[in-house]
Design an enzyme around this catalytic site. Structure first.
Site, PDB file in Angstrom:
ATOM      1  N   TYR A   5      45.720  40.271  41.295  1.00  0.00           N
ATOM      2  CA  TYR A   5      46.929  40.652  40.554  1.00  0.00           C
ATOM      3  C   TYR A   5      46.701  40.395  39.074  1.00  0.00           C
ATOM      4  O   TYR A   5      46.269  39.307  38.680  1.00  0.00           O
ATOM      5  CB  TYR A   5      48.110  39.830  41.061  1.00  0.00           C
ATOM      6  CG  TYR A   5      49.425  40.110  40.368  1.00  0.00           C
ATOM      7  CD1 TYR A   5      50.106  41.303  40.572  1.00  0.00           C
ATOM      8  CD2 TYR A   5      49.993  39.164  39.525  1.00  0.00           C
ATOM      9  CE1 TYR A   5      51.321  41.549  39.958  1.00  0.00           C
ATOM     10  CE2 TYR A   5      51.213  39.396  38.904  1.00  0.00           C
ATOM     11  CZ  TYR A   5      51.875  40.598  39.120  1.00  0.00           C
ATOM     12  OH  TYR A   5      53.081  40.832  38.512  1.00  0.00           O
ATOM     13  N   ASP A  48      40.287  37.531  34.299  1.00  0.00           N
ATOM     14  CA  ASP A  48      41.709  37.198  34.205  1.00  0.00           C
ATOM     15  C   ASP A  48      41.826  35.722  34.557  1.00  0.00           C
ATOM     16  O   ASP A  48      41.841  35.337  35.717  1.00  0.00           O
ATOM     17  CB  ASP A  48      42.509  38.070  35.181  1.00  0.00           C
ATOM     18  CG  ASP A  48      43.998  37.740  35.181  1.00  0.00           C
ATOM     19  OD1 ASP A  48      44.377  36.691  34.619  1.00  0.00           O
ATOM     20  OD2 ASP A  48      44.770  38.510  35.763  1.00  0.00           O
ATOM     21  N   LYS A  69      50.039  30.804  31.284  1.00  0.00           N
ATOM     22  CA  LYS A  69      50.455  29.610  32.009  1.00  0.00           C
ATOM     23  C   LYS A  69      50.179  28.313  31.245  1.00  0.00           C
ATOM     24  O   LYS A  69      50.979  27.877  30.435  1.00  0.00           O
ATOM     25  CB  LYS A  69      49.845  29.603  33.411  1.00  0.00           C
ATOM     26  CG  LYS A  69      50.266  30.826  34.242  1.00  0.00           C
ATOM     27  CD  LYS A  69      49.853  30.715  35.683  1.00  0.00           C
ATOM     28  CE  LYS A  69      50.136  31.962  36.485  1.00  0.00           C
ATOM     29  NZ  LYS A  69      51.534  32.283  36.706  1.00  0.00           N
TER      30      LYS A  69
END
Length: 416
Positions: free
Chosen positions: A133, A228, A256
């Site tokens: 994702y 990623d 994050k």
């Protein structure tokens, strides 16, 4: 009431508990390794706001710094000194990053990186892996059709076929499938995007040689390699998965942890690539709240804590104890389970395994996971409400937290 106010009653789908059953919990406060719901129930938390809370929730040092920054204002819409401080920290930490651009989410970071690799290479096709994702941008919302690795079908209504027609997909950990796609699309692939350790199909690490092969294949074809690291950045090591595995991509995305719990994202890479980004170059990307002083402050003080000696050894120990304890309890109670961890990231599946890709992950007994999940909630343990999400520990988790969690797991596994 919330169902009348928000679609599904939530602002992000997995929070709705659809895959585990029952009603989502509405939380009131967090501190350290704990969360409290609006009814006052206490939980040991292994979601950590989906990764950012690596030093623990509501850290006193971070909060104190945020209060001081808050007095000066929340957003300037103009350059601030703190952007430079965090940029220097990120560049010095992450091997691939020579220049960085801050944005406001991991999705935004991946969108920027996608446009950048296409601008730099002059190519349009990208290759991603099934089960990985990269945010909800149109081009990334694609999965492989069953047995057809190249079928770029949109994964969501509202995504035009044109947006995904240049997206190729392959099973994670399958070098031969990647080689085949490069042979069939020679000189047309702008970049390979991947989570170096998959966290959005459950916890799935790369097999030995997989990342090296991707590095070699992209170099041979003139394509770029994009890690990623929104989830793995500053979690697997201070320099991310690329430091941990010793593989340097061309471009990386972050999020994050670098915002310490505030909305943030970043993309960066080699200087010659990053100088394509406006105003240094012609590739346009902008953001009103990008580099805002609050997010920069939280990120700076979170990273400072992570720089302290022994941080990642501690995360490795407590997470290893947790995973071994749960899997041991599963074996003793006759459940087929597998799982693993790297530093402060972990996961387990209700299947004998091994799990090397999303196809393997889907063999997990999701109904049993739902029962396990609800049982753990009753015991005061909050896990990610999906079989297909990684879990996270923090520096605030104690050995007592781990012991209590393993005891709860043993009890629940006996019951189900």
């Amino acid at each position: 009431m919330t169902l009348e106010l928000m679609p599904g009653g939530v602002n992000s789908p997995v929070r709705a508990f659809k895959s585990v059953g029952g009603q989502p919990i509405v939380f009131d406060s967090v501190k350290g390794s704990r969360m409290w719901d609006v009814d006052g129930n206490e939980y040991i938390d292994y979601v950590g706001s989906w990764g950012p809370a690596i030093i623990g929730h509501a850290d006193d040092t971070v909060n104190a710094a945020l209060i001081e920054t808050l007095k000066k204002g929340t957003s300037f819409g103009a350059p601030c000194v703190l952007e430079n401080v965090l940029a220097e920290m990120v560049i010095s930490a992450v091997p691939s990053i020579e220049m960085v651009r801050f944005v406001n989410s991991g999705t935004e970071a991946c969108m920027g990186a996608l446009r950048l690799v296409r601008a730099f290479t002059g190519r349009e096709k990208i290759l991603k892996f099934e089960g990985c994702y990269h945010g909800h941008a149109d081009s990334f919302l694609v999965k492989a059709g069953s047995g057809v690795a190249t079928l770029g079908l949109p994964d969501s209504p509202g995504v035009p076929k044109g947006a995904t027609s240049e997206t190729l997909t392959a099973p994670y950990n399958d070098v031969e499938a990647v080689k085949k796609l490069f042979e069939e699309n020679k000189g047309q692939i702008a970049a390979v995007f991947l989570e170096p350790v998959v966290g959005n199909a459950g916890f799935i690490p790369p097999q030995p040689g997989f990342l090296n092969a991707l590095r070699d294949l992209t170099k041979q074809d003139g394509a770029l390699l994009v890690f990623d690291e929104v989830m793995t950045g500053f979690r697997l090591a201070y320099g991310g998965a690329q430091e941990y595995f010793g593989i340097t991509p061309d471009v990386s995305t972050l999020g994050k942890i670098i915002g310490g719990g505030l909305p943030v994202g970043a993309y960066g890479g080699r200087k010659d690539i990053m100088e394509m980004v406006a105003p240094a170059g012609p590739m346009y990307q902008a953001g009103t709240l990008s580099g805002n002083p609050l997010a920069m402050t939280a990120g700076i003080h979170t990273l400072k804590r992570l720089m302290e000696p022994g941080t990642y050894d501690y995360l490795d120990k407590i997470t290893g104890d947790l995973v071994r304890g749960v899997l041991d309890a599963g074996a003793k109670t006759g459940h087929e389970m597998c799982g693993g961890h790297i530093r402060g990231m972990f996961g387990f599946f209700f299947t004998a395994g091994p799990v090397h890709n999303f196809g393997d992950a889907k063999k997990s007994d999701t109904a049993k996971f739902g029962r396990f999940y609800r049982g753990m909630l009753e015991e005061g343990v909050y896990l990610a409400p999906s079989q297909f999400e990684a879990g996270f520990t923090s520096l605030a988790h104690t050995s007592q937290d781990i012991e209590k969690t393993v005891e709860a797991a043993a009890k629940v596994l006996r019951q189900i």
